[in-house]
Design a protein around this motif. Sequence first.
Motif, PDB file in Angstrom:
ATOM      1  N   TRP A 626       0.844  -1.206   0.000  1.00 27.49           N
ATOM      2  CA  TRP A 626       0.000   0.000   0.000  1.00 27.49           C
ATOM      3  C   TRP A 626       0.873   1.248   0.000  1.00 27.49           C
ATOM      4  CZ3 TRP A 626      -4.296  -0.829   4.308  1.00 27.49           C
ATOM      5  CH2 TRP A 626      -5.197  -1.820   3.860  1.00 27.49           C
ATOM      6  N   PHE A 627       1.908   1.211   0.855  1.00 26.79           N
ATOM      7  CA  PHE A 627       2.799   2.367   0.973  1.00 26.79           C
ATOM      8  C   PHE A 627       3.501   2.607  -0.364  1.00 26.79           C
ATOM      9  CE2 PHE A 627       6.682   4.199   3.476  1.00 26.79           C
ATOM     10  CZ  PHE A 627       6.287   5.483   3.168  1.00 26.79           C
ATOM     11  N   ARG A 628       4.021   1.533  -0.971  1.00 24.61           N
ATOM     12  CA  ARG A 628       4.774   1.695  -2.216  1.00 24.61           C
ATOM     13  C   ARG A 628       3.887   2.271  -3.323  1.00 24.61           C
ATOM     14  NH1 ARG A 628       9.400  -2.252  -3.850  1.00 24.61           N
ATOM     15  NH2 ARG A 628       7.881  -3.915  -4.026  1.00 24.61           N
ATOM     16  N   GLU A 629       2.685   1.719  -3.472  1.00 24.49           N
ATOM     17  CA  GLU A 629       1.805   2.194  -4.542  1.00 24.49           C
ATOM     18  C   GLU A 629       1.405   3.660  -4.319  1.00 24.49           C
ATOM     19  OE1 GLU A 629       1.166   0.786  -7.338  1.00 24.49           O
ATOM     20  OE2 GLU A 629       2.208  -1.071  -6.844  1.00 24.49           O
ATOM     21  N   VAL A 671       1.070   7.383 -12.973  1.00 26.23           N
ATOM     22  CA  VAL A 671      -0.092   7.574 -12.099  1.00 26.23           C
ATOM     23  C   VAL A 671      -1.300   6.804 -12.648  1.00 26.23           C
ATOM     24  CG1 VAL A 671      -1.737   9.291 -11.234  1.00 26.23           C
ATOM     25  CG2 VAL A 671       0.717   9.753 -11.119  1.00 26.23           C
ATOM     26  N   THR A 672      -1.488   6.870 -13.988  1.00 29.42           N
ATOM     27  CA  THR A 672      -2.615   6.145 -14.594  1.00 29.42           C
ATOM     28  C   THR A 672      -2.484   4.642 -14.333  1.00 29.42           C
ATOM     29  OG1 THR A 672      -2.521   7.800 -16.339  1.00 29.42           O
ATOM     30  CG2 THR A 672      -3.932   5.902 -16.737  1.00 29.42           C
ATOM     31  N   GLN A 673      -1.264   4.151 -14.406  1.00 30.41           N
ATOM     32  CA  GLN A 673      -1.032   2.721 -14.227  1.00 30.41           C
ATOM     33  C   GLN A 673      -1.161   2.298 -12.759  1.00 30.41           C
ATOM     34  OE1 GLN A 673       2.998   1.621 -15.298  1.00 30.41           O
ATOM     35  NE2 GLN A 673       2.700  -0.416 -14.391  1.00 30.41           N
ATOM     36  N   HIS A 674      -0.703   3.145 -11.849  1.00 32.43           N
ATOM     37  CA  HIS A 674      -0.662   2.732 -10.441  1.00 32.43           C
ATOM     38  C   HIS A 674      -1.901   3.121  -9.635  1.00 32.43           C
ATOM     39  CE1 HIS A 674       3.338   0.898 -10.165  1.00 32.43           C
ATOM     40  NE2 HIS A 674       3.639   1.718 -11.172  1.00 32.43           N
ATOM     41  N   PRO A 676      -5.023   2.431 -10.068  1.00 38.18           N
ATOM     42  CA  PRO A 676      -5.923   1.300  -9.785  1.00 38.18           C
ATOM     43  C   PRO A 676      -5.332   0.287  -8.805  1.00 38.18           C
ATOM     44  CG  PRO A 676      -5.616   1.633 -12.163  1.00 38.18           C
ATOM     45  CD  PRO A 676      -4.567   2.435 -11.465  1.00 38.18           C
ATOM     46  N   LYS A 677      -4.034   0.401  -8.510  1.00 33.42           N
ATOM     47  CA  LYS A 677      -3.402  -0.570  -7.597  1.00 33.42           C
ATOM     48  C   LYS A 677      -3.391  -0.098  -6.144  1.00 33.42           C
ATOM     49  CE  LYS A 677      -0.188  -2.328 -11.079  1.00 33.42           C
ATOM     50  NZ  LYS A 677       1.229  -2.409 -11.447  1.00 33.42           N
ATOM     51  N   ILE A 743     -13.076   9.567 -12.996  1.00 32.60           N
ATOM     52  CA  ILE A 743     -12.770   9.551 -11.568  1.00 32.60           C
ATOM     53  C   ILE A 743     -14.011   9.106 -10.813  1.00 32.60           C
ATOM     54  CG2 ILE A 743     -12.136  10.978  -9.600  1.00 32.60           C
ATOM     55  CD1 ILE A 743     -10.662  12.645 -11.933  1.00 32.60           C
ATOM     56  N   PRO A 744     -13.886   8.026 -10.036  1.00 34.66           N
ATOM     57  CA  PRO A 744     -15.071   7.560  -9.310  1.00 34.66           C
ATOM     58  C   PRO A 744     -15.540   8.596  -8.304  1.00 34.66           C
ATOM     59  CG  PRO A 744     -13.117   6.360  -8.603  1.00 34.66           C
ATOM     60  CD  PRO A 744     -12.701   7.221  -9.741  1.00 34.66           C
TER      61      PRO A 744
END
Length: 752
Positions: A626-629, A671-674, A676-677, A743-744
Amino acid sequence: MTIESTSLFSTLTRRSFLKTASSVAAAGALGDSLDLLAQAAPKFTAILVPAGAHPAVRSAAEMLAKKLGLSAEAIHESVGTDELIKGMISLVLKDAKAVNATLASSITRDGYAVLAENGGLIVCGARPRSLLFAAGETHHWLERAQGFWARNPEFAMRFASHHADHSVAEQVAILGANSFISQLHASVSLKDEMPEVYAKLSPAVQQRLSAAESDDMMRNRALVKEFHDADVEVFADLPYGNNFSRWSEDLYNAFLAVYPSAKGVPEEHSWERAALCPSDPATWKLFEAYVRECARQSQADGVACTFWDQFGIFCHDERCQKNGLDQFKNELQVAITHYYAAVQPMGKKLHLRTWSSGCPHWLGADYVHAPGYSNFSQSHYELWSRVINETPKEILIQTKVYHSDCEPDPRFSTLLGHCKPHPEIVEYQMVGQTIGRHYFPAATVAYTAWTMKKAHELIGADGGAEITPGGTNQSNYDMYADLLNSVDIFAWRELTWNLNANVAQIYSDWAAQMYSPQAAPHMAKAMLLSEEAANLCWSPLGHGSSTNSDFANDIERRETLLRYTNRYYLPEYAKFLEPTKENIARIVAEKQKCLAGIDAMFAELEAAKPHLSEAQVAEIATRFDWFREFAICNTALDVSLWRFRYLRAQAAMLTTDPAEVKPLAEAFDAVTQHAPKLFHYDPAQKFTCYDVPLGQLRTKPNLGSPLRLMHEIYTKSLAFMEASTGPDYLPKEFIRAEVEINIPTESERQRM
Ligand SMILES: [Zn+2]
């Protein structure tokens, strides 16, 4: 109450963070070492307490028995001898007859001392709670075989906010604290105090308040007894701020129906309200009556009040403009004088919590004054100067160690050490607010170590230290049970009892309690690394972030948050805000260091893995991830913000720097890639710090979305560049502006 029934009560109603050798081994939480400990012949077989001992002494004995894996039958009443008996731990008080004189004389304040001889131990406390303090830190003395050891606190007062899930005695033991602030609810109707106001309440409200009063008082009586049974004082928390309409809307309306002239006149465009006018005598009649009722119903030893950003008496009518009560510092002086007048005749103490944070700024159509913040507002001392110099000196004044609580590793308070002759208390609000709200591993041990020392120099040993352990905006969270961030509680306790406690040793002692001997050094190292990683993640070049660690929604808010620290005007920090290539390079390097620190934390986790339980590995790996993402997204945003600021300055000079388009596009892609993670988890997974599996948390782990801000930074930067280059010059492969961003909404996010 018998010892057995007390223990049963604790087990049924509360979580316990006192590990026993057998329970931990059975749960498989720790490795081989404790299995061995459980199998080895017990070193101690009995605990002696004085006949008719204070409940705090009995609680201490129960805790020790639990830690040693002994049953309640192992606790015996002594017959007044101080002989050391093999296999026995004898708990005594220093004023008892026949206590070893050297032992007794080594104790100061509410400390304790331990004598080891002939295979037995005597633990001698200054007073009953001292034995609870000893029971909470057996790692310091239980293994001693010979000689004596004294343990005395560095601060006369150690305050803590009360956590309802744990027994008071356990909190006293773990924290070494002697005073608490607790939510002791009062149902104030003013029936006796101001019958004319009570008469204006609707019959339904009158009935509701009267019915709740007896329930509240019964609950408070039981809780206050629990504090006194642990031999500590308790203060009741008054409602936050002094906006009476927030304290009780019903009473506020009823009061104004009788005293219409007490209604305040707010300043135009002010964030602060003016529910009541401080120049109207009826205002203070009401406040005094309400505070008195809170104090009476709480049955506590004192009341605690907080003043910050809910100044509900910021009145600008003619009266206040004439007599100066339209000024924060005068309002505070009047308010505290009246609070004191309410509680002093009742023999109760007043605890005052000062505060400064944020910075003066516009929030929509309102101006946030942020008094006490220096630079463009009053200084912290100036704001409180009348309170300090003109209110009775026995009022306790507590101040946050942070001069800004909007960034990790903030500046040191400018008020601490300036409140004499009042006793001063340094506050540690350990709620993870600026370091990921305790979702992530984030230690603050090194910071606590240096600031505690400095605070002690300034306020002296007669002052105090305070801790609020918890998690802002978290539900179901228990910091005491957190297998990562409980290190911050552990450090606070160590340092309040030994200012010179070594930082590495603190990590190592904490880890030894939490993990197997093979895993402990790696987990200690991982947590040590987390402190710098969190600082670098949330405090770009020493500047501020959101108070709640989440992503800002747009550039305007993000730039306000940069100012949400009081470093921006200091020459050594102001230069980092200059829109230059050098500063872009600086922040790139800083953010690389942050991510490298997180990688190093993962490496320590890898090394610890074979010696951790499956559940520990799952929780730690999830939270590290969580921290890394989060850090990947947040660092991309901060670096891009500095690029945006540079391009904006270039545009002001009618030029640009097209080379910035590539790194901005890469940040956009990252940012777009990460995004959702962020916060991936298995709903069935259970963390140590939550009392339910992750899928059942009332507040889902979430720090917002980085997408909106990234999109704005990218598109505005692109617009600055295109203004000088035209649409054809910039390489097409770096153009991202047409990307549709969904953006949700908040309600969609809740469903995710
Ligand atoms: Zn007024």
